[in-house]
Design a protein around this motif. Structure first.
Motif, short mmCIF file in Angstrom:
data_model
loop_
_atom_site.label_atom_id
_atom_site.label_comp_id
_atom_site.label_asym_id
_atom_site.label_seq_id
_atom_site.Cartn_x
_atom_site.Cartn_y
_atom_site.Cartn_z
N UNK A 112 0.84 -1.20 0.00
CA UNK A 112 0.00 0.00 0.00
C UNK A 112 0.87 1.25 0.00
N UNK A 113 0.67 2.09 -0.98
CA UNK A 113 1.38 3.36 -1.01
C UNK A 113 0.37 4.44 -0.63
N UNK A 114 0.48 4.89 0.60
CA UNK A 114 -0.51 5.81 1.15
C UNK A 114 -0.03 7.24 0.97
N UNK A 161 3.64 6.96 2.64
CA UNK A 161 4.09 5.80 3.40
C UNK A 161 3.90 4.56 2.55
N UNK A 162 4.96 3.78 2.41
CA UNK A 162 4.85 2.47 1.75
C UNK A 162 4.62 1.47 2.87
N UNK A 163 3.45 0.87 2.87
CA UNK A 163 3.08 0.11 4.05
C UNK A 163 2.72 -1.33 3.71
N UNK A 204 -4.85 9.27 -0.94
CA UNK A 204 -4.79 8.35 -2.07
C UNK A 204 -4.10 7.08 -1.62
N UNK A 205 -4.75 5.95 -1.85
CA UNK A 205 -4.10 4.67 -1.59
C UNK A 205 -3.76 4.07 -2.95
N UNK A 206 -2.49 4.09 -3.22
CA UNK A 206 -2.00 3.57 -4.50
C UNK A 206 -1.55 2.13 -4.31
N UNK A 207 -2.07 1.22 -5.10
CA UNK A 207 -1.61 -0.16 -5.01
C UNK A 207 -0.16 -0.15 -5.47
N UNK A 208 0.71 -0.82 -4.72
CA UNK A 208 2.14 -0.58 -4.87
C UNK A 208 2.90 -1.75 -5.48
N UNK A 209 2.22 -2.82 -5.84
CA UNK A 209 2.99 -4.00 -6.25
C UNK A 209 2.52 -4.64 -7.55
N UNK A 210 1.35 -4.24 -8.04
CA UNK A 210 0.83 -4.90 -9.25
C UNK A 210 0.45 -3.86 -10.30
N UNK A 211 -0.58 -4.18 -11.07
CA UNK A 211 -1.08 -3.21 -12.05
C UNK A 211 -0.12 -3.02 -13.21
N UNK A 212 -0.20 -1.85 -13.79
CA UNK A 212 0.60 -1.57 -14.99
C UNK A 212 2.10 -1.54 -14.71
N UNK A 222 3.92 -5.68 8.02
CA UNK A 222 4.79 -5.58 9.20
C UNK A 222 5.91 -4.56 9.04
N UNK A 223 5.82 -3.68 8.05
CA UNK A 223 6.90 -2.70 7.84
C UNK A 223 6.33 -1.46 7.16
N UNK A 224 6.92 -0.31 7.47
CA UNK A 224 6.53 0.91 6.80
C UNK A 224 7.76 1.71 6.41
N UNK A 225 7.80 2.17 5.17
CA UNK A 225 8.89 3.03 4.70
C UNK A 225 8.25 4.35 4.27
N UNK A 226 8.70 5.43 4.91
CA UNK A 226 8.05 6.72 4.71
C UNK A 226 8.96 7.64 3.92
N UNK A 227 8.40 8.33 2.96
CA UNK A 227 9.26 9.15 2.08
C UNK A 227 8.51 10.33 1.48
#
Ligand code: IPM
Ligand code: MG
Length: 336
Positions: free
Chosen positions: A96-98, A249-251, A118-126, A254-259
């Motif tokens: 999840x890219x929040x 936040x990339x969530x 905005x919740x951007x799906x972070x691993x699939x899609x285009x 069990x982990x979050x990376x904030x940028x």
């Protein structure tokens, strides 16, 4: 005994270092005052990691991240951008890219009432990276899995509940992308039944982009597929004052990376001139994620106080202050 957190600090490349250096001033102020304690674990990605370890996203960093409670990250620059970002996002299953789109008083945002996520799906899609080139045929496929879609949709509804939001908007192009977006839309409404307390609605992605510009206050949580979310979050950033105010936040589970969402901006790198507020808001988001909401709120209030005063501002806000001046002013407000 004070509660303890291990916080990964990864400046990355370009202005990522300016931004995280500034955020660190605020983190140190938090450490001095809060009723918890942070141990900082500095790590490298990108150019510096390549020099030290021969890899822009080395094992040392991967293993280091795994030992942290959360990470504050600066920026990844070319030619390492994709390798580094995907190292985080795919490597730690941060699906999840929040990306909050929130106008702060005093920022000069073109829409003063924007407060959506905005919740951007972070691993699939285009952006899943599935495709091929065959003679003169160039293909990138938009790939979803039921598992991936269900977990991100659930994330949206749970986020809505946690944040006390009223609605989740599913964005798509269902009438054109009939193999992907239409079944995903059905999945969305299926899951919505489990959350009767939250209104579920949908909008085509193009219409949503326009609505964010014209009436951002109408939205609470917007779900977007990876590539759509990438674009939509820059549209949102434009509405709240530009990249100086866009954070994320990339969530995962069990982990979050904030940028901050901004890139490395090589032209400004090392000059101590960029707006650090996006990075400091990313830190605020990290504290919220850790359950330290009081600290998160304190940081945001201090940022708003500095913005409202209007004395210490970077060039993008028509000021002449340096990156570190702004961070120091924010840290000082927090101690008042
Ligand atoms: C972002 C960026 C990245 C992305 C790029 C640099 C790969 O645009 O974080 O929005 O698309 O995820
Ligand atoms: Mg982007």
């Amino acid at each position: 005994m004070k509660k303890k957190y291990t916080i990964g600090i990864i400046p990355g490349d370009g202005i990522g270092r300016d931004a995280i250096g500034a955020a660190r001033i605020v983190l140190d102020a938090v450490n001095a005052a809060a009723d918890f304690k942070m141990d900082f674990k500095p790590m490298d990605t990108g150019e510096l990691a390549l020099e030290k370890y021969g890899d822009p996203f080395p094992r040392e960093t991967r293993e280091g991240i795994a030992q942290t409670d959360a990470v504050l990250f600066g920026a990844a620059g070319n030619p390492h951008t994709v390798k580094v970002l995907m190292g985080f996002r795919l490597g730690f299953n941060l699906y999840a890219n929040v990306r909050p789109i929130k106008s702060l008083p005093g920022s000069g945002a073109i829409r003063e009432k924007a407060d959506l996520i905005i919740v951007r799906e972070n691993s699939e899609g285009l952006y899943r990276g599935v495709g091929y080139i065959d003679e003169d045929y160039y293909v990138n496929l938009r790939v979803f899995t039921r598992k991936g879609m269900e977990r991100i949709l659930r994330f949206c509804f749970e986020l809505g509940r946690r944040e006390g939001r009223k609605q989740v908007t599913f964005t798509h192009k269902a009438h054109v992308l009939t193999y992907t977006d239409e079944p995903m839309r059905q999945m969305f409404y299926e899951m919505a039944k489990e959350y009767p307390d939250i209104e579920a609605n949908d909008m085509t992605i193009d219409a949503c982009a326009m609505q964010i510009v014209m009436h951002p206050e109408r939205f609470d949580i917007i779900f977007a597929e990876n590539a759509n979310g990438d674009i939509l979050s820059d549209v949102g950033a434009g509405v709240v004052g530009g990249m100086g105010f866009a954070y994320s936040g990339n969530i995962g589970d069990s982990m979050g990376v904030f940028e901050p969402i901004h890139g490395t901006a090589p032209k400004y790198a090392g000059k101590n001139v960029i707006n650090p507020i996006a990075a400091i808001m990313a830190a605020k988001m990290m504290f919220d994620y850790l359950g330290e909401k009081e600290t998160g709120t304190k940081i945001e209030k201090a940022i708003i106080a500095v913005l409202m005063e209007g004395k210490v501002r970077t060039y993008d806000l028509k000021g002449r202050s340096s990156t570190t001046d702004v961070a120091r002013a924010i840290a000082e407000k927090m101690s008042q």
